[in-house]
Design an enzyme around this catalytic site. Structure first.
Site, PDB file in Angstrom:
ATOM      1  CD  GLU A   1       2.278  -5.914   8.137  1.00 10.77           C
ATOM      2  OE1 GLU A   1       2.572  -7.134   8.072  1.00 10.77           O
ATOM      3  OE2 GLU A   1       2.929  -5.023   7.557  1.00 10.77           O
TER       4      GLU A   1
ATOM      5  CG  HIS B   1      -0.158   0.008   2.534  1.00 15.58           C
ATOM      6  ND1 HIS B   1       0.413   1.132   3.078  1.00 15.58           N
ATOM      7  CD2 HIS B   1       0.131  -0.994   3.387  1.00 15.58           C
ATOM      8  CE1 HIS B   1       1.020   0.836   4.209  1.00 15.58           C
ATOM      9  NE2 HIS B   1       0.867  -0.460   4.424  1.00 15.58           N
TER      10      HIS B   1
END
Length: 219
Positions: free
Chosen positions: A82, A9
């Site tokens: 994550e 990202h």
């Protein structure tokens, strides 16, 4: 054989000040949004058969920019999140050794089974995280056999893929830099992940970012 673009990202405000995010849901900052647009622009001439994103908004926002130019929708999968760092989440990296000295020492020792102190979310060991991520990558590689897909996720996810492709032990320290909005190319064939290109951020050079800014002003 499946072509896999593993994408981190764009930048968040917490990335910029080195505050650990983990499962905490932080959005892109202005720089990260521009990075995502530049990333999408660089991929617009590559036909992607699917875009799958972590459900955390920093990944969803990045994937959305790619999907918009590809003309396809984004699939959302919490399995690409994550790593969860438990009580470490929300702390500045510089603060962690002072707040959690023992847990920090265990983390830095690269013990794959070291646990994190409790926090808003339950932490994952390196081994648990690695198994989760590799299983999800392999799932999509098999589902889209013979096609090209993008998985939009996080730094830790990219590191898991790198280790798997290189056959590195979980106890080995990180040996690569993981850039925001980077393109990392893999192939999955013969039941194995192979690294083709790492850390492509050519689309984030000054000229490319300036072009995105000009296009934004014109639109």
């Amino acid at each position: 054989m499946t072509e896999i673009l593993l994408i981190r990202h764009g930048e968040t405000a917490w990335n910029a000040i080195k505050r650990l995010q983990g499962h905490l849901d932080i959005s892109l900052n202005a720089q990260g949004t521009q990075q995502a647009k530049a990333l999408a622009w660089s991929l617009q001439n590559e036909k992607l058969d699917a875009i799958i994103s972590s459900d955390l908004q920093r990944a969803v926002q990045t994937a959305g920019e790619i999907a918009r130019l590809q003309g396809i929708s984004t699939r959302i999968d919490a399995g690409l999140r994550e790593r969860c760092y438990g009580g470490f989440e929300g702390q500045l990296y510089s603060e962690i050794p002072h707040v959690f000295p023992e847990a920090y020492a265990a983390w830095k020792s690269h013990d794959p089974d070291a646990e994190f102190p409790p926090g808003e979310n339950k932490g994952e060991t390196t081994r648990q995280f690695h198994q989760r991520i590799v299983a999800h990558i392999e799932h999509y590689a098999k589902q889209f056999e013979g096609k090209k897909i993008a998985l939009v996720a996080h730094g830790g996810v990219l590191e898991c893929a790198y280790r798997a492709a290189k056959g590195l032990p979980l106890s080995a320290p990180r040996e690569v830099t993981i850039y925001n909005a980077s393109i990392n190319r893999f192939e999955y064939k013969d039941h194995a992940l192979q690294l083709i290109q790492w850390g492509d951020i050519a689309h984030l050079d000054t000229d490319a970012m300036d072009e995105i800014n000009q296009n934004d002003k014109a639109s």
